[in-house]
Write a protein that holds these residues in place. Structure first.
Motif, PDB file in Angstrom:
ATOM      1  N   GLU A  46       0.822  -1.204   0.000  1.00  0.00           N
ATOM      2  CA  GLU A  46       0.000   0.000   0.000  1.00  0.00           C
ATOM      3  C   GLU A  46       0.858   1.258   0.000  1.00  0.00           C
ATOM      4  O   GLU A  46       1.952   1.297   0.573  1.00  0.00           O
ATOM      5  CB  GLU A  46      -0.910   0.007   1.232  1.00  0.00           C
ATOM      6  CG  GLU A  46      -2.024  -1.012   1.166  1.00  0.00           C
ATOM      7  CD  GLU A  46      -3.200  -0.555   0.338  1.00  0.00           C
ATOM      8  OE1 GLU A  46      -3.568   0.625   0.416  1.00  0.00           O
ATOM      9  OE2 GLU A  46      -3.753  -1.382  -0.391  1.00  0.00           O
ATOM     10  N   VAL A 100     -10.123  -0.771   5.599  1.00  0.00           N
ATOM     11  CA  VAL A 100     -10.827   0.505   5.404  1.00  0.00           C
ATOM     12  C   VAL A 100      -9.767   1.597   5.297  1.00  0.00           C
ATOM     13  O   VAL A 100      -8.987   1.806   6.232  1.00  0.00           O
ATOM     14  CB  VAL A 100     -11.788   0.805   6.574  1.00  0.00           C
ATOM     15  CG1 VAL A 100     -12.471   2.149   6.361  1.00  0.00           C
ATOM     16  CG2 VAL A 100     -12.832  -0.305   6.677  1.00  0.00           C
ATOM     17  N   ARG A 101      -9.750   2.260   4.149  1.00  0.00           N
ATOM     18  CA  ARG A 101      -8.770   3.328   3.909  1.00  0.00           C
ATOM     19  C   ARG A 101      -9.396   4.678   4.276  1.00  0.00           C
ATOM     20  O   ARG A 101     -10.439   5.054   3.733  1.00  0.00           O
ATOM     21  CB  ARG A 101      -8.317   3.329   2.474  1.00  0.00           C
ATOM     22  CG  ARG A 101      -7.629   2.047   2.025  1.00  0.00           C
ATOM     23  CD  ARG A 101      -7.204   2.103   0.553  1.00  0.00           C
ATOM     24  NE  ARG A 101      -6.666   0.814   0.127  1.00  0.00           N
ATOM     25  CZ  ARG A 101      -7.414  -0.168  -0.371  1.00  0.00           C
ATOM     26  NH1 ARG A 101      -8.729  -0.014  -0.455  1.00  0.00           N
ATOM     27  NH2 ARG A 101      -6.853  -1.291  -0.748  1.00  0.00           N
ATOM     28  N   PHE A 154     -13.280   9.253   4.580  1.00  0.00           N
ATOM     29  CA  PHE A 154     -13.332   7.919   3.985  1.00  0.00           C
ATOM     30  C   PHE A 154     -12.807   7.950   2.560  1.00  0.00           C
ATOM     31  O   PHE A 154     -13.110   8.856   1.782  1.00  0.00           O
ATOM     32  CB  PHE A 154     -14.770   7.400   4.000  1.00  0.00           C
ATOM     33  CG  PHE A 154     -14.941   6.117   3.252  1.00  0.00           C
ATOM     34  CD1 PHE A 154     -14.395   4.939   3.746  1.00  0.00           C
ATOM     35  CD2 PHE A 154     -15.635   6.083   2.053  1.00  0.00           C
ATOM     36  CE1 PHE A 154     -14.545   3.741   3.055  1.00  0.00           C
ATOM     37  CE2 PHE A 154     -15.790   4.895   1.359  1.00  0.00           C
ATOM     38  CZ  PHE A 154     -15.242   3.729   1.858  1.00  0.00           C
ATOM     39  N   VAL A 155     -12.018   6.914   2.211  1.00  0.00           N
ATOM     40  CA  VAL A 155     -11.471   6.791   0.860  1.00  0.00           C
ATOM     41  C   VAL A 155     -12.048   5.568   0.151  1.00  0.00           C
ATOM     42  O   VAL A 155     -12.702   5.683  -0.883  1.00  0.00           O
ATOM     43  CB  VAL A 155      -9.931   6.723   0.888  1.00  0.00           C
ATOM     44  CG1 VAL A 155      -9.372   6.555  -0.536  1.00  0.00           C
ATOM     45  CG2 VAL A 155      -9.344   7.973   1.539  1.00  0.00           C
ATOM     46  N   SER A 156     -11.840   4.364   0.703  1.00  0.00           N
ATOM     47  CA  SER A 156     -12.294   3.147   0.037  1.00  0.00           C
ATOM     48  C   SER A 156     -12.160   1.960   0.985  1.00  0.00           C
ATOM     49  O   SER A 156     -11.588   2.070   2.074  1.00  0.00           O
ATOM     50  CB  SER A 156     -11.475   2.881  -1.237  1.00  0.00           C
ATOM     51  OG  SER A 156     -10.115   2.625  -0.906  1.00  0.00           O
ATOM     52  N   THR A 157     -12.690   0.818   0.561  1.00  0.00           N
ATOM     53  CA  THR A 157     -12.518  -0.439   1.300  1.00  0.00           C
ATOM     54  C   THR A 157     -12.049  -1.527   0.340  1.00  0.00           C
ATOM     55  O   THR A 157     -12.267  -1.443  -0.875  1.00  0.00           O
ATOM     56  CB  THR A 157     -13.818  -0.909   1.975  1.00  0.00           C
ATOM     57  OG1 THR A 157     -14.783  -1.233   0.958  1.00  0.00           O
ATOM     58  CG2 THR A 157     -14.386   0.161   2.896  1.00  0.00           C
ATOM     59  N   SER A 158     -11.428  -2.562   0.899  1.00  0.00           N
ATOM     60  CA  SER A 158     -11.063  -3.757   0.136  1.00  0.00           C
ATOM     61  C   SER A 158     -11.222  -4.970   1.031  1.00  0.00           C
ATOM     62  O   SER A 158     -11.040  -4.887   2.249  1.00  0.00           O
ATOM     63  CB  SER A 158      -9.611  -3.692  -0.353  1.00  0.00           C
ATOM     64  OG  SER A 158      -9.436  -2.686  -1.326  1.00  0.00           O
ATOM     65  N   LYS A 215     -18.547   1.328   7.983  1.00  0.00           N
ATOM     66  CA  LYS A 215     -18.306   0.598   6.749  1.00  0.00           C
ATOM     67  C   LYS A 215     -18.206  -0.885   7.084  1.00  0.00           C
ATOM     68  O   LYS A 215     -17.558  -1.272   8.055  1.00  0.00           O
ATOM     69  CB  LYS A 215     -17.015   1.058   6.067  1.00  0.00           C
ATOM     70  CG  LYS A 215     -17.044   2.516   5.601  1.00  0.00           C
ATOM     71  CD  LYS A 215     -18.093   2.752   4.534  1.00  0.00           C
ATOM     72  CE  LYS A 215     -18.180   4.208   4.127  1.00  0.00           C
ATOM     73  NZ  LYS A 215     -19.214   4.444   3.075  1.00  0.00           N
ATOM     74  N   HIS A 272      -5.053   3.757   7.580  1.00  0.00           N
ATOM     75  CA  HIS A 272      -5.713   2.546   7.115  1.00  0.00           C
ATOM     76  C   HIS A 272      -5.945   1.602   8.288  1.00  0.00           C
ATOM     77  O   HIS A 272      -5.043   1.360   9.092  1.00  0.00           O
ATOM     78  CB  HIS A 272      -4.863   1.843   6.056  1.00  0.00           C
ATOM     79  CG  HIS A 272      -4.762   2.614   4.776  1.00  0.00           C
ATOM     80  ND1 HIS A 272      -4.095   2.144   3.662  1.00  0.00           N
ATOM     81  CD2 HIS A 272      -5.250   3.832   4.423  1.00  0.00           C
ATOM     82  CE1 HIS A 272      -4.176   3.035   2.682  1.00  0.00           C
ATOM     83  NE2 HIS A 272      -4.867   4.065   3.125  1.00  0.00           N
ATOM     84  N   ARG A 277      -2.539   9.412   5.399  1.00  0.00           N
ATOM     85  CA  ARG A 277      -3.469   8.304   5.242  1.00  0.00           C
ATOM     86  C   ARG A 277      -3.529   7.526   6.552  1.00  0.00           C
ATOM     87  O   ARG A 277      -2.569   7.458   7.323  1.00  0.00           O
ATOM     88  CB  ARG A 277      -3.074   7.408   4.086  1.00  0.00           C
ATOM     89  CG  ARG A 277      -1.670   6.774   4.157  1.00  0.00           C
ATOM     90  CD  ARG A 277      -1.642   5.518   4.956  1.00  0.00           C
ATOM     91  NE  ARG A 277      -1.142   4.369   4.244  1.00  0.00           N
ATOM     92  CZ  ARG A 277      -0.973   3.180   4.825  1.00  0.00           C
ATOM     93  NH1 ARG A 277      -1.215   3.000   6.108  1.00  0.00           N
ATOM     94  NH2 ARG A 277      -0.547   2.154   4.122  1.00  0.00           N
TER      95      ARG A 277
END
Length: 333
Positions: free
Chosen positions: A82, A328-329, A310-314, A294, A94, A92
């Motif tokens: 990452e 969770v980013r 919030f940015v994104s999830t994977s 999330k 995470h 950031r």
């Protein structure tokens, strides 16, 4: 043997309070009560923290080659290193949620391999925070915290563990290897921002009919962030929701008040609740105002204060546990 320097750290305020249980009540501005009247919904107490000083890239490389005979696996499929760019003022942040099913009692147990798989995922993703469920106490110093320390060799890392409680004995639930079984928070703080970490732990008043008393572990990285990990009832959704509400509407505000924290709070865990607006036990029903949830599409969730962006999830499929790794980013202004 690793060359990490590990220290048990407690601030004077926490040390002075050791052994005391604090009764929690919702703050006056928390809105309508979210838990039934009666006994306090949860209790909290100070807890020791394990902190690891920056080790440097050279030491990280050495320990990566000598981890008690365990070589680090290649990056899991679909995982890339990452991006760790950012400044201290706006970086950031995470959060990785993992349920590693490592008690030895459950059908998903895979002989301890989930800890190595989870540790390797931590190393490759380099999160700032990891919330952990269903681990044994020795898993943290044995592989999980060293994995985060190697991912961030120039920064401090910390961990707080608290066991689930055996209702009959009053002692910890144990893994089949005899270690305590429970939840943990594992985190990283940039060296320039390190001021120490205070640990907190607690037990819920609402419990199901099993012998396991559900608990939570929290850590306050002083001046930086507050984080908590929990694993809620798997046999009763109403009890799981009551536990979630006790944590979010009572315990977390009480810890924030004790520490003087405003915002910058992240709670992760296997809540055994799904997001379903048609269900009275909707996971969203334990999200306070000023917070965002999330989820992984199943029962793992991360709830964070809205001063994080919030940015994104994977999701990352794992072989040796029955839960995905859930990342969770966020960014932290």
């Amino acid at each position: 043997m690793r060359t990490l320097r590990t220290a048990r750290r407690l601030t004077a305020a926490v040390a002075a309070a050791c052994g005391l249980l604090l009764t929690l009540t919702p703050p006056a501005n928390a809105g309508p009560p979210r838990v039934a009247a009666g006994p306090p919904p949860a209790t909290v107490k100070p807890l020791p923290v394990t902190a690891v000083a920056p080790m440097g890239a050279a030491a990280a490389a050495r320990t990566a080659k000598a981890r008690g005979g365990k070589a680090r696996a290649a990056a899991p499929l679909g995982v890339r290193r990452e991006d760790r760019a950012g400044t201290l003022a706006a970086r950031r942040f995470h959060e990785l949620q993992l349920n590693l099913c490592n008690s030895g009692h459950a059908g998903c147990y895979a002989g301890g391999q989930a800890v190595y798989e989870g540790g390797d995922l931590i190393y490759y993703l380099a999160p700032d925070l990891v919330t952990l469920n269903e681990i044994c106490s020795a898993d943290l110093p044995g592989y999980l915290q060293p994995s985060l320390a190697e991912a961030w060799p120039d920064d401090w890392t910390y961990s707080v563990f608290y066991p689930a409680i055996d209702k009959q004995s009053g002692g910890p639930i144990t893994c089949t290897n005899g270690d305590s079984f429970g939840n943990a928070v594992l985190g990283r703080v940039p060296a320039a921002l390190w001021q120490g970490v205070n640990g907190w732990a607690g037990e819920y008043t609402a419990q199901d009919g099993t012998n396991e008393k559900r608990t939570f572990a929290c850590a306050y990285a002083i001046g930086d962030h507050l984080s908590c990990a929990t694993h809620l009832s798997s046999s009763s959704e109403p009890v799981a929701l009551a536990q979630c509400q006790a944590l979010m509407f009572s315990a977390v505000p009480a810890i924030r008040s004790a520490e003087g924290v405003t915002g910058r709070t992240v709670v992760g865990g296997d809540l055994n609740l799904e997001y379903d607006t048609s269900d009275p036990e909707n996971a969203q029903n334990c999200v306070p105002s000023g917070h965002i949830r999330k989820g992984d599409g199943d029962v793992q969730h991360v709830i964070f204060s809205n001063d994080f962006a919030f940015v994104s999830t994977s999701k990352y499929g794992l072989t040796y546990t029955d839960h995905d790794g859930f990342l969770v980013r966020l960014t932290k202004p």
